[in-house]
Scaffold this active site. Sequence first.
Site, PDB file in Angstrom:
ATOM      1  N   GLU A  55       4.409   9.621  13.710  1.00  0.00           N
ATOM      2  CA  GLU A  55       4.378   8.833  12.476  1.00  0.00           C
ATOM      3  C   GLU A  55       4.635   9.760  11.298  1.00  0.00           C
ATOM      4  O   GLU A  55       3.826  10.629  10.992  1.00  0.00           O
ATOM      5  CB  GLU A  55       3.018   8.127  12.300  1.00  0.00           C
ATOM      6  CG  GLU A  55       2.921   7.306  11.019  1.00  0.00           C
ATOM      7  CD  GLU A  55       1.625   6.495  10.908  1.00  0.00           C
ATOM      8  OE1 GLU A  55       1.177   5.906  11.921  1.00  0.00           O
ATOM      9  OE2 GLU A  55       1.046   6.465   9.809  1.00  0.00           O
ATOM     10  N   GLU A  91     -11.127   4.760   8.442  1.00  0.00           N
ATOM     11  CA  GLU A  91     -11.229   4.356   7.032  1.00  0.00           C
ATOM     12  C   GLU A  91     -11.772   2.940   6.879  1.00  0.00           C
ATOM     13  O   GLU A  91     -11.269   2.140   6.108  1.00  0.00           O
ATOM     14  CB  GLU A  91      -9.865   4.484   6.345  1.00  0.00           C
ATOM     15  CG  GLU A  91      -9.301   5.897   6.416  1.00  0.00           C
ATOM     16  CD  GLU A  91      -8.032   6.115   5.611  1.00  0.00           C
ATOM     17  OE1 GLU A  91      -7.217   5.180   5.529  1.00  0.00           O
ATOM     18  OE2 GLU A  91      -7.864   7.223   5.083  1.00  0.00           O
ATOM     19  N   GLU A 107       0.860  -1.187   0.000  1.00  0.00           N
ATOM     20  CA  GLU A 107       0.000   0.000   0.000  1.00  0.00           C
ATOM     21  C   GLU A 107       0.894   1.235   0.000  1.00  0.00           C
ATOM     22  O   GLU A 107       1.793   1.360   0.839  1.00  0.00           O
ATOM     23  CB  GLU A 107      -0.908  -0.028   1.248  1.00  0.00           C
ATOM     24  CG  GLU A 107      -1.810   1.182   1.314  1.00  0.00           C
ATOM     25  CD  GLU A 107      -3.201   0.857   1.844  1.00  0.00           C
ATOM     26  OE1 GLU A 107      -3.555  -0.333   1.955  1.00  0.00           O
ATOM     27  OE2 GLU A 107      -3.931   1.809   2.141  1.00  0.00           O
ATOM     28  N   HIS A 120      -4.805  18.366   0.058  1.00  0.00           N
ATOM     29  CA  HIS A 120      -5.736  17.323  -0.361  1.00  0.00           C
ATOM     30  C   HIS A 120      -6.414  17.647  -1.690  1.00  0.00           C
ATOM     31  O   HIS A 120      -7.635  17.520  -1.825  1.00  0.00           O
ATOM     32  CB  HIS A 120      -6.791  17.093   0.730  1.00  0.00           C
ATOM     33  CG  HIS A 120      -7.262  15.661   0.807  1.00  0.00           C
ATOM     34  ND1 HIS A 120      -8.058  15.085  -0.159  1.00  0.00           N
ATOM     35  CD2 HIS A 120      -7.032  14.688   1.714  1.00  0.00           C
ATOM     36  CE1 HIS A 120      -8.301  13.830   0.160  1.00  0.00           C
ATOM     37  NE2 HIS A 120      -7.674  13.552   1.286  1.00  0.00           N
ATOM     38  N   ASP A 149      -3.353  14.276   6.611  1.00  0.00           N
ATOM     39  CA  ASP A 149      -2.799  13.010   6.119  1.00  0.00           C
ATOM     40  C   ASP A 149      -1.544  13.184   5.290  1.00  0.00           C
ATOM     41  O   ASP A 149      -1.612  13.098   4.064  1.00  0.00           O
ATOM     42  CB  ASP A 149      -3.871  12.290   5.281  1.00  0.00           C
ATOM     43  CG  ASP A 149      -3.451  10.874   4.920  1.00  0.00           C
ATOM     44  OD1 ASP A 149      -2.416  10.429   5.419  1.00  0.00           O
ATOM     45  OD2 ASP A 149      -4.184  10.231   4.147  1.00  0.00           O
ATOM     46  N   GLU A 166       3.733   9.159  -0.917  1.00  0.00           N
ATOM     47  CA  GLU A 166       2.361   9.043  -1.416  1.00  0.00           C
ATOM     48  C   GLU A 166       1.851  10.355  -2.011  1.00  0.00           C
ATOM     49  O   GLU A 166       1.256  10.369  -3.081  1.00  0.00           O
ATOM     50  CB  GLU A 166       1.456   8.595  -0.265  1.00  0.00           C
ATOM     51  CG  GLU A 166      -0.010   8.590  -0.624  1.00  0.00           C
ATOM     52  CD  GLU A 166      -0.902   8.133   0.534  1.00  0.00           C
ATOM     53  OE1 GLU A 166      -0.373   7.807   1.615  1.00  0.00           O
ATOM     54  OE2 GLU A 166      -2.123   8.111   0.345  1.00  0.00           O
TER      55      GLU A 166
END
Length: 717
Positions: A405, A309, A185, A539, A383, A411
């Site tokens: 994190e 999610e 992923e 986003h 995110d 990504e």
Amino acid sequence: MYRPIYFTLLFCLFFSLNSSANDGYKLWLDYQPIQEQSLKSEVKSLLEGIYFFGENPTFDAIKNELNLVAKGMLNSDPIYSKDRLQNTTFWIGTREQLSQVLSLTKQAEIKALGAEGYWRGEIEFEGKSYYAIIGNQPVGILYGVYNWINSIQSNTFNKSIEFADAPKIKLRMLNHWDNLDRTVERGYAGFSIWDWHRLPGYIDPRYIDYARANASIGINAVSLTNVNANALILTTDFMKKAKALADVFRPYGIKVFLTARFSAPIQIGGLKTADPLDPEVIEFWKKKTDEMYSFIPDFGGFLVKANSEGQPGPHEYGRNHAEGANMLADALAPHGGILIWRAFVYSHEDEVDRHMQANNEFEPLDGKFKDNVIIQIKNGAIDFQPREPFHPLFGAINQTNVGMEFQITQEYLGQATNLVFLTPMWEEVLKSKTYRPTPSSTVGSVLEGKETNQKMTLMAGVSNIGTDRNWTGHLFAQSNWFAFGKMAWNPEITSEEIAKEWTELTFGQDQEVVTKIDEILLESHETAVDYMTPLGLHHIMGRSHHYGPGPWVMGGRADWTAPYYHQADSLGIGFDRTSDGSGALDQYAPEVVQNWGDPHQIPEKYLLWFHHVPWDFKLKNGDTLWEGIAHHYDRGVKNVRKMQETWASLESKIDPEEFDHVRQLLEIQEEEAEWWRNACLLYFQTFSNRPFPTDIEQPEGDLEYYKSLMFPNAPGI
Ligand code: BDP
């Protein structure tokens, strides 16, 4: 855009026949012959008289590394002596093993460095001097050895200078988002390096090189599996496979963690519920955990994504995050295991600004988590966007262990085609002032556990590693893996220091090369933010694969659409998160609210994150907001071209295969930057209804065309 395709083909052919070209496999551990004569003889004299004060698997790992160093740097083999005093020059051992030969002061000094710290320098014994690398535990020595090797690679080794170091964060961890079928992923470097099908019988030598690379930058924990977890990893068959990996990693000081699917009691335990307060569920996890420890006695623990999610979690049973986490923590506690619970939670059923949902859930639970629970918080509240203000949870909870994190895999930052050095972004977050729990607190000081009595500290990074020959897809993405390790070891380190170190280890010490590559590295993040999401936009990428621009993405759940975040209309653009808007800003300390609450005061990089401002709003440089947006996008593209020119100027000094690899990717990056600029500016112009400033390259193409682009097979989904 013209691409010299024949040139590329010729290069490929040339390299496939020329085995001496560098394909990047060796990472920063490519031990090249030492050029400088005095350094060479110094290193030679040490490697020809090594004495180990004992034996253990970590010392074997060190020997393996020293063999590689001697081969690569001196084209010889090291000599290991069996007698401490006979012809030895280089001593390696723990403080205890060397206690007979160390002064009491030195012993105390080394002891204070803790389990993973090390000291290296000269010691005098019976009239002779020896070079020594000493730690309290073998793993500390391993870190010391890598540090010593780096000093040779960067030509800074000086025997008479003592050096000591110890990590500031206890758990320095990679999170692999690897699935059991080997897809990854958000992975852009091929498939998962975990060959589950052939494990445990087949140990790919790559596992050892992976462990070496991690140990060399201080990483001491890895979670092997995707946070969107598959319960099968907790079956006996897979535990045996995970054990085989844990056995490879152990000598390198690396502990294995696994992701636990909250509904595993139903999926693999035959139960009807996964309610964390149900006695059968509690028993299931206890037994599973005991079984895990029967295979991996030093198993690190579980990492859990719950009620986010669509992942299962305690909410299904009317329980909160603390009740869910504590039940698993209780199962791990007798074995010394740790439960890492992610704070990345938000729900489409919740109308509240997604930015606020984690705080709303976790703040009221502060102090309710067991001691062996760590809450793992993403650097920002949305995110892993190209740039985010720090997550308000840092500093807001202070009676619970918290960890960071970061996302190493790119990504949202150009995946494997864009050169983006992420360290300046991480540094910006770590240096951000939280003003809580004390007025001088920063995200970094909170993480280091300086502000509370937090015993367990954690920095996790979502891995960018895959089966690609160079591990990370883009050669320069290796710098992000490297940087993550360095930052987790010392969150106070600067981007400049890391850039220099990585560049020297990867490309050598030619001053022109180092200066120019560092310049590329250090400007690359701001450049990407400019052509993707300047001034606090966020986003606005393509749906689901997150590849390329998608400010028009609509439909489905609101918090996965772009207009939810940019809120562009004929009056202006930006998400009002002040108390007049969603109120998310109020989740920060009052000092932050004060600094960021006024659109004229807030650092412009966060402007549209917190404010909806008119198109004619005046920016600090005199531009209107609309002009400023256009200038940022345009500057981003131009800076990619500058990176290309700088890279091109180094052609004669870089390994040809590496040079061409990066050259080609920079061409793709230029096209993608232009795509982002054109698509976003054309789209936002439909709201601003203003012409583009005349001094920018006018966006070309047709908005409908950009909207029609589809990438059903983009990697990482
Ligand atoms: C998002 C990714 C998604 C992850 C999620 C997470 O798009 O694939 O599962 O984060 O962190 O960034 O759980």
